[in-house]
Structure formats: C-alpha cells, structure tokens
Design a protein around this motif. Structure first.
Motif, PDB file in Angstrom:
ATOM      1  N   LEU A  46       0.837  -1.200   0.000  1.00  0.00           N
ATOM      2  CA  LEU A  46       0.000   0.000   0.000  1.00  0.00           C
ATOM      3  C   LEU A  46       0.871   1.249   0.000  1.00  0.00           C
ATOM      4  CD1 LEU A  46      -3.004   0.764   0.045  1.00  0.00           C
ATOM      5  CD2 LEU A  46      -2.848   0.860   2.538  1.00  0.00           C
ATOM      6  N   GLY A  50      -0.175   2.482  -3.555  1.00  0.00           N
ATOM      7  CA  GLY A  50      -1.395   3.220  -3.284  1.00  0.00           C
ATOM      8  C   GLY A  50      -2.655   2.363  -3.307  1.00  0.00           C
ATOM      9  N   ILE A  51      -3.778   3.004  -3.012  1.00  0.00           N
ATOM     10  CA  ILE A  51      -5.049   2.295  -2.834  1.00  0.00           C
ATOM     11  C   ILE A  51      -5.546   1.694  -4.139  1.00  0.00           C
ATOM     12  CG2 ILE A  51      -7.462   2.538  -2.127  1.00  0.00           C
ATOM     13  CD1 ILE A  51      -6.558   4.974  -0.449  1.00  0.00           C
ATOM     14  N   GLY A 131       3.016   1.784   5.334  1.00  0.00           N
ATOM     15  CA  GLY A 131       1.813   2.212   4.630  1.00  0.00           C
ATOM     16  C   GLY A 131       0.824   2.979   5.465  1.00  0.00           C
ATOM     17  N   TRP A 134      -1.236   5.809   3.800  1.00  0.00           N
ATOM     18  CA  TRP A 134      -2.200   5.287   2.838  1.00  0.00           C
ATOM     19  C   TRP A 134      -3.367   4.589   3.532  1.00  0.00           C
ATOM     20  CZ3 TRP A 134      -2.909   6.500  -2.018  1.00  0.00           C
ATOM     21  CH2 TRP A 134      -1.855   7.070  -2.734  1.00  0.00           C
ATOM     22  N   ARG A 137      -5.570   7.360   4.611  1.00  0.00           N
ATOM     23  CA  ARG A 137      -6.286   7.886   3.446  1.00  0.00           C
ATOM     24  C   ARG A 137      -7.437   6.968   3.057  1.00  0.00           C
ATOM     25  NH1 ARG A 137      -0.941   9.242  -0.188  1.00  0.00           N
ATOM     26  NH2 ARG A 137      -0.354  11.212   0.795  1.00  0.00           N
ATOM     27  N   ASP A 196       2.640  13.196   6.149  1.00  0.00           N
ATOM     28  CA  ASP A 196       2.482  13.388   4.703  1.00  0.00           C
ATOM     29  C   ASP A 196       3.343  14.513   4.160  1.00  0.00           C
ATOM     30  OD1 ASP A 196       1.307  12.330   2.464  1.00  0.00           O
ATOM     31  OD2 ASP A 196      -0.420  13.665   2.515  1.00  0.00           O
TER      32      ASP A 196
END
Length: 226
Positions: A46, A50-51, A131, A134, A137, A196
């Motif tokens: 992740l 990313g997602i 991760g 993420w 998020r 971030d």
C-alpha cells in the motif's frame, strides 16, 4: 525496522467486490500468523503503489502464498484495507487511553501538558507502521471503510469526555462532546499531515494543536457561548 501490523480485533465491514461473508477472524495459531503475514505484505505494498493499484494477487505474491490462500483470510482488497485500518486505529487509540488514564486523575493542567507528548507519540508510532499514511487515506476515501473511522472516533470521543467532564464542570456536556469530537478529528488530521508533509515539523504540529485545544476548553462555558 518498520513496526509490525498489530492483530485485528474488530469485525471487518461488508464489501461488494466478491460474494460471501468473511470467515471468522483467527486469533491464535497458524491461521492468525498467516493473516498477519498477509496484512504486513498488504501494508508494505500500500505504501508503494497506493489504494487504487494494490491488488490481491500482489499481496499474495509479496506474502509468498497463492491467491486462494489470500481469499481464505480476506474477501478482497477492501476487506484487507478494513483490517489494516482497524489495526492502525486500535494501536493509535491505545496510546490515547494510556494518556487519559495516566494524566486525567492528576488534573486538567497535567492532562493538557501531557497532550503534546501523547500526540507526538502517536505520530511516531504511526510513522513506524508500513503504509500508515495510505491506510489513513483509505479510511477517509473508501466508502465501505467509513464506519470503521467513525466508530473509532466516537469511542475515543466518549472516553475523552468521561475523563474530561469532572475537570471542566463549567462546560455543558453537549458542548464538551462537540469540542472534543472536533479535537479528535483535528488530532487524526494532524497525525496524517505530519507524516504526509516532510516540510512540517511534527513537534510544531503537536504544540499548536495542544494550545488550540487548551484554549478551546478554557474559554467559554455553556453551549450559548457564555
């Protein structure tokens, strides 16, 4: 080394990617070890892709197992994300509970003085989880994960209010809960922001949020602003 993903204790929310319900979550033995292994692989991936780009096949490959093994533990990637989100928030909340239990009995000033260190410890612990940004998020961006985030924030808000109410009796209970919930939302946002944005100093974030919350609790009593 990156911190291992802690075990999951909550039931994962439903997803529509694949039919069927999730199997009961194992807590001991080889099945639990394999679930944790898949979660660790998923968290690492992740942070890398990313997602949207992460897939169940990628997670299985990273964990060194076949896709059918993955599906014995998770329905789909969103089921995995739910488990990662629950585990991360549980570990963050444990730090908050320790802050409350240690500081609230001493008084308001002690609680607020230790809020800075609590928040900084949360940022540091979260940064050690692969991760983590993420995962946070995903808890905001994926509709099926919203319940996990909101439920955790409700529980945390209730715990803080129970500890805080005797220390600020001049604040109406409804108003206290509102201010606390805002502070909780701001706290999680501050953690994500500190991780971030490399240009932001985590210590400065913690100091600013502590001062803002302390001021919000000390000024104004009832919900009518008096």
């Amino acid at each position: 080394m990156p911190r291992a993903i802690p075990p999951v204790t909550a039931v994962d929310p439903a997803s529509t990617d694949l039919p069927g319900a999730s199997a009961p979550i194992p807590t001991t033995g080889r099945a639990a070890a394999m679930r944790l292994r898949l979660m660790q692989a998923g968290a690492e991936l992740l942070g890398e892709v990313g997602i949207e780009r992460i897939s169940t096949n990628q997670v299985a490959s990273r964990a060194g197992v076949t896709p059918p093994v993955f599906y014995r533990h998770f329905k789909d990637k969103y089921d995995l994300l739910a488990a990662l989100g629950d585990a991360l928030m549980s570990s963050q909340n444990d730090i908050l509970y320790e802050w409350l239990e240690r500081s609230a009995p001493v008084g308001f000033d002690e609680l607020m003085q230790n809020h800075y260190q609590f928040l900084l410890s949360t940022i540091q612990a979260t940064a050690a989880v692969p991760g983590a940004v993420w995962i946070m998020r995903a808890l905001r961006a994926v509709p099926s994960l919203t319940a996990i985030r909101l439920s955790s924030h409700d529980v945390v808000t209730d715990r803080i209010c129970r500890a805080m109410a005797p220390l600020v009796p001049e604040i109406d209970g409804t108003e206290l809960r509102l201010r606390t919930r805002i502070a909780v939302e701001a706290g999680y946002a501050a953690v994500e922001m500190a991780l971030d944005d490399p240009d932001i100093c985590p210590e400065d974030v913690c100091r600013a949020l502590t001062q803002m919350w302390m001021g919000g609790l000390r000024h104004g009593g009832g919900s009518d602003g008096r």
